[in-house]
Design a protein around this motif. Structure first.
Motif, PDB file in Angstrom:
ATOM      1  N   ARG A 111      41.933  47.151  64.378  1.00  0.00           N
ATOM      2  CA  ARG A 111      40.992  47.704  63.396  1.00  0.00           C
ATOM      3  C   ARG A 111      39.600  47.092  63.497  1.00  0.00           C
ATOM      4  NH1 ARG A 111      44.227  46.168  58.057  1.00  0.00           N
ATOM      5  NH2 ARG A 111      45.877  46.861  59.464  1.00  0.00           N
ATOM      6  N   THR A 112      39.443  46.034  64.321  1.00  0.00           N
ATOM      7  CA  THR A 112      38.109  45.458  64.497  1.00  0.00           C
ATOM      8  C   THR A 112      37.312  46.151  65.612  1.00  0.00           C
ATOM      9  OG1 THR A 112      38.681  43.740  66.143  1.00  0.00           O
ATOM     10  CG2 THR A 112      39.085  43.222  63.820  1.00  0.00           C
ATOM     11  N   THR A 113      37.895  47.157  66.243  1.00  0.00           N
ATOM     12  CA  THR A 113      37.247  47.822  67.379  1.00  0.00           C
ATOM     13  C   THR A 113      35.842  48.305  67.036  1.00  0.00           C
ATOM     14  OG1 THR A 113      39.329  48.504  68.394  1.00  0.00           O
ATOM     15  CG2 THR A 113      37.396  49.808  68.933  1.00  0.00           C
ATOM     16  N   LEU A 114      35.710  49.084  65.984  1.00  0.00           N
ATOM     17  CA  LEU A 114      34.401  49.650  65.651  1.00  0.00           C
ATOM     18  C   LEU A 114      33.425  48.607  65.117  1.00  0.00           C
ATOM     19  CD1 LEU A 114      35.335  53.166  64.228  1.00  0.00           C
ATOM     20  CD2 LEU A 114      34.075  52.659  66.326  1.00  0.00           C
ATOM     21  N   PRO A 115      33.812  47.717  64.204  1.00  0.00           N
ATOM     22  CA  PRO A 115      32.858  46.697  63.767  1.00  0.00           C
ATOM     23  C   PRO A 115      32.309  45.858  64.919  1.00  0.00           C
ATOM     24  CG  PRO A 115      34.731  46.749  62.278  1.00  0.00           C
ATOM     25  CD  PRO A 115      35.058  47.669  63.414  1.00  0.00           C
ATOM     26  N   VAL A 116      33.176  45.471  65.843  1.00  0.00           N
ATOM     27  CA  VAL A 116      32.727  44.663  66.977  1.00  0.00           C
ATOM     28  C   VAL A 116      31.819  45.484  67.899  1.00  0.00           C
ATOM     29  CG1 VAL A 116      33.515  43.511  69.096  1.00  0.00           C
ATOM     30  CG2 VAL A 116      34.617  43.015  66.909  1.00  0.00           C
ATOM     31  N   ALA A 117      32.174  46.732  68.153  1.00  0.00           N
ATOM     32  CA  ALA A 117      31.345  47.578  69.020  1.00  0.00           C
ATOM     33  C   ALA A 117      29.939  47.746  68.439  1.00  0.00           C
ATOM     34  CB  ALA A 117      32.003  48.936  69.211  1.00  0.00           C
ATOM     35  N   LEU A 118      29.864  48.020  67.156  1.00  0.00           N
ATOM     36  CA  LEU A 118      28.563  48.226  66.526  1.00  0.00           C
ATOM     37  C   LEU A 118      27.749  46.938  66.524  1.00  0.00           C
ATOM     38  CD1 LEU A 118      29.793  50.495  63.607  1.00  0.00           C
ATOM     39  CD2 LEU A 118      28.363  51.217  65.537  1.00  0.00           C
ATOM     40  N   ALA A 119      28.405  45.809  66.264  1.00  0.00           N
ATOM     41  CA  ALA A 119      27.698  44.528  66.288  1.00  0.00           C
ATOM     42  C   ALA A 119      27.185  44.220  67.694  1.00  0.00           C
ATOM     43  CB  ALA A 119      28.612  43.406  65.793  1.00  0.00           C
ATOM     44  N   SER A 120      28.016  44.460  68.711  1.00  0.00           N
ATOM     45  CA  SER A 120      27.605  44.194  70.088  1.00  0.00           C
ATOM     46  C   SER A 120      26.405  45.048  70.478  1.00  0.00           C
ATOM     47  CB  SER A 120      28.776  44.453  71.041  1.00  0.00           C
ATOM     48  OG  SER A 120      28.418  44.161  72.376  1.00  0.00           O
ATOM     49  N   LEU A 121      26.471  46.337  70.153  1.00  0.00           N
ATOM     50  CA  LEU A 121      25.358  47.226  70.482  1.00  0.00           C
ATOM     51  C   LEU A 121      24.075  46.772  69.802  1.00  0.00           C
ATOM     52  CD1 LEU A 121      27.196  50.659  70.285  1.00  0.00           C
ATOM     53  CD2 LEU A 121      26.176  49.642  72.337  1.00  0.00           C
ATOM     54  N   SER A 122      24.176  46.307  68.567  1.00  0.00           N
ATOM     55  CA  SER A 122      22.982  45.903  67.827  1.00  0.00           C
ATOM     56  C   SER A 122      22.339  44.667  68.423  1.00  0.00           C
ATOM     57  CB  SER A 122      23.333  45.644  66.356  1.00  0.00           C
ATOM     58  OG  SER A 122      24.019  44.417  66.190  1.00  0.00           O
ATOM     59  N   MET A 123      23.111  43.889  69.197  1.00  0.00           N
ATOM     60  CA  MET A 123      22.606  42.645  69.780  1.00  0.00           C
ATOM     61  C   MET A 123      22.324  42.764  71.277  1.00  0.00           C
ATOM     62  SD  MET A 123      25.249  40.081  67.821  1.00  0.00           S
ATOM     63  CE  MET A 123      24.636  38.601  68.625  1.00  0.00           C
ATOM     64  N   GLY A 124      22.442  43.974  71.821  1.00  0.00           N
ATOM     65  CA  GLY A 124      22.169  44.164  73.239  1.00  0.00           C
ATOM     66  C   GLY A 124      23.333  43.852  74.149  1.00  0.00           C
ATOM     67  N   GLY A 125      24.544  43.725  73.579  1.00  0.00           N
ATOM     68  CA  GLY A 125      25.720  43.443  74.385  1.00  0.00           C
ATOM     69  C   GLY A 125      26.349  44.700  74.950  1.00  0.00           C
ATOM     70  N   HIS A 126      27.376  44.511  75.764  1.00  0.00           N
ATOM     71  CA  HIS A 126      28.124  45.602  76.381  1.00  0.00           C
ATOM     72  C   HIS A 126      29.476  45.742  75.687  1.00  0.00           C
ATOM     73  CE1 HIS A 126      25.035  45.824  79.502  1.00  0.00           C
ATOM     74  NE2 HIS A 126      25.102  44.509  79.584  1.00  0.00           N
ATOM     75  N   LEU A 127      30.273  46.735  76.107  1.00  0.00           N
ATOM     76  CA  LEU A 127      31.515  47.054  75.399  1.00  0.00           C
ATOM     77  C   LEU A 127      32.706  47.112  76.343  1.00  0.00           C
ATOM     78  CD1 LEU A 127      30.368  50.019  73.095  1.00  0.00           C
ATOM     79  CD2 LEU A 127      30.414  47.574  72.557  1.00  0.00           C
ATOM     80  N   ARG A 128      33.856  46.623  75.836  1.00  0.00           N
ATOM     81  CA  ARG A 128      35.144  46.911  76.458  1.00  0.00           C
ATOM     82  C   ARG A 128      35.981  47.686  75.454  1.00  0.00           C
ATOM     83  NH1 ARG A 128      39.918  42.701  78.258  1.00  0.00           N
ATOM     84  NH2 ARG A 128      41.008  43.414  76.385  1.00  0.00           N
ATOM     85  N   VAL A 129      36.560  48.790  75.911  1.00  0.00           N
ATOM     86  CA  VAL A 129      37.406  49.628  75.063  1.00  0.00           C
ATOM     87  C   VAL A 129      38.667  49.977  75.845  1.00  0.00           C
ATOM     88  CG1 VAL A 129      35.425  50.598  73.823  1.00  0.00           C
ATOM     89  CG2 VAL A 129      36.315  51.781  75.835  1.00  0.00           C
ATOM     90  N   VAL A 180      27.804  36.771  66.369  1.00  0.00           N
ATOM     91  CA  VAL A 180      26.497  36.104  66.376  1.00  0.00           C
ATOM     92  C   VAL A 180      26.659  34.633  66.761  1.00  0.00           C
ATOM     93  CG1 VAL A 180      24.576  35.320  64.926  1.00  0.00           C
ATOM     94  CG2 VAL A 180      25.387  37.678  64.756  1.00  0.00           C
ATOM     95  N   ALA A 181      27.631  33.958  66.146  1.00  0.00           N
ATOM     96  CA  ALA A 181      27.859  32.549  66.454  1.00  0.00           C
ATOM     97  C   ALA A 181      28.234  32.356  67.917  1.00  0.00           C
ATOM     98  CB  ALA A 181      28.955  31.993  65.547  1.00  0.00           C
ATOM     99  N   GLY A 182      29.088  33.254  68.448  1.00  0.00           N
ATOM    100  CA  GLY A 182      29.493  33.147  69.835  1.00  0.00           C
ATOM    101  C   GLY A 182      28.331  33.334  70.789  1.00  0.00           C
ATOM    102  N   VAL A 183      27.516  34.347  70.548  1.00  0.00           N
ATOM    103  CA  VAL A 183      26.374  34.624  71.431  1.00  0.00           C
ATOM    104  C   VAL A 183      25.361  33.485  71.374  1.00  0.00           C
ATOM    105  CG1 VAL A 183      24.445  36.196  71.863  1.00  0.00           C
ATOM    106  CG2 VAL A 183      26.716  37.114  71.344  1.00  0.00           C
TER     107      VAL A 183
END
Length: 272
Positions: free
Chosen positions: A206-224, A186-189
């Motif tokens: 281990r931050t993969t899923l928390p970051v993915a879910l946060a990004s999706l909730s804010m309209g961001g895209h994903l790198r995996v 949130v701070a970065g965006v």
């Protein structure tokens, strides 16, 4: 709103001997690209390996890997200009000679575990101007909030990328960078300069899923991809990069976002 899924299949950190399913040859990367495109990826972020499976910035091998991906898929090809943390700056500049569609462009120096990932301002500025000249779309990699601020300075000084679009990726959870948490994202965006037109996020380990879910909730895209995580769940190794792409597609559909096509990615990056 469609979802850009970028796959980072190899990276520069993991040894082939420790992870045999890691793609480290042109044949393996071609197969990976085809599988990941079929699973829903639109862009591939490449770190190249040599014939001994070690990270390399050898120009002929970079061109061979780019050609292998283009022969097997329609994915947008993004080459890492980071290489490994030990690669000299002048060699990293030459990555653009391999003719990628896009390149990573890290916005500052970062502590990277026990190492230091060097990105001094003169190098960042020179690499950015070279990308502008070549018509290569940079993906600005942000490891901490200071780099978010630096991106604004870069764009104010040198203008927008050649295609008029500015896409960034938050790389989170690296030991030495910003944590892989929703408040950090949130701070970065919130700090992104107004010129930024799209952003994605990457959660390491281990931050993969928390970051993915946060990004999706804010309209961001994903790198995996296996550059970023080697387990699909606690204690369960990843079988392939396509498995991680498929999970990202599933998460996106829960958020009612369909995977973006490579053509859509080209438009997003100003490459269309």
């Amino acid at each position: 709103m469609s979802l850009l899924i970028t796959v980072a299949p190899t990276g520069a950190e993991t040894a082939k001997a420790d992870c045999p399913q890691l793609p480290t040859t042109p044949e393996e990367i071609a197969r990976t690209a085809a599988e990941c495109e079929a699973a829903g990826a639109a862009m591939i972020h490449l770190h190249v390996r040599d014939h001994a499976h070690a990270p390399t910035l050898d120009g002929s091998l970079l061109k061979e890997w780019v050609a292998a991906v283009r022969e097997s898929s329609n994915l947008v090809v993004q080459l890492s200009t980071g290489g490994s943390v030990h690669d000299p700056l002048e060699e990293r500049m030459k990555v653009l000679d391999a003719g990628p569609d896009s390149c990573s462009l890290t916005m500052g120096t970062t502590n990277f575990g026990d190492d230091v990932f060097m990105n001094p301002w003169p190098f960042v500025a020179d690499l950015y101007q070279l990308a502008q000249e070549r018509g290569v779309a940079p993906e600005f990699e942000l490891f901490d909030l200071g780099q978010v601020h630096a991106l604004g300075r870069l764009i104010r000084t040198y203008g927008l990328p050649a295609g008029g679009k500015a896409h960034v990726d938050f790389v989170m959870g690296v030991p030495g960078g910003m944590p892989g948490t929703a408040p950090a994202l949130v701070a970065g965006v919130q700090g992104l300069p107004s010129e930024v037109t799209s952003w994605s996020a990457t959660g390491i380990g281990r931050t993969t899923l928390p970051v993915a879910l946060a990004s999706l909730s804010m309209g961001g895209h994903l790198r995996v991809g296996m550059e970023d995580v080697l387990t699909i769940s606690k204690g369960v190794p990843v079988e392939s990069n396509a498995q991680l792409v498929a999970r990202a597609v599933e998460l996106g559909r829960l958020a009612q976002r369909e995977p973006m096509t490579p053509a859509g990615c080209r438009e997003l990056l100003g490459l269309a």
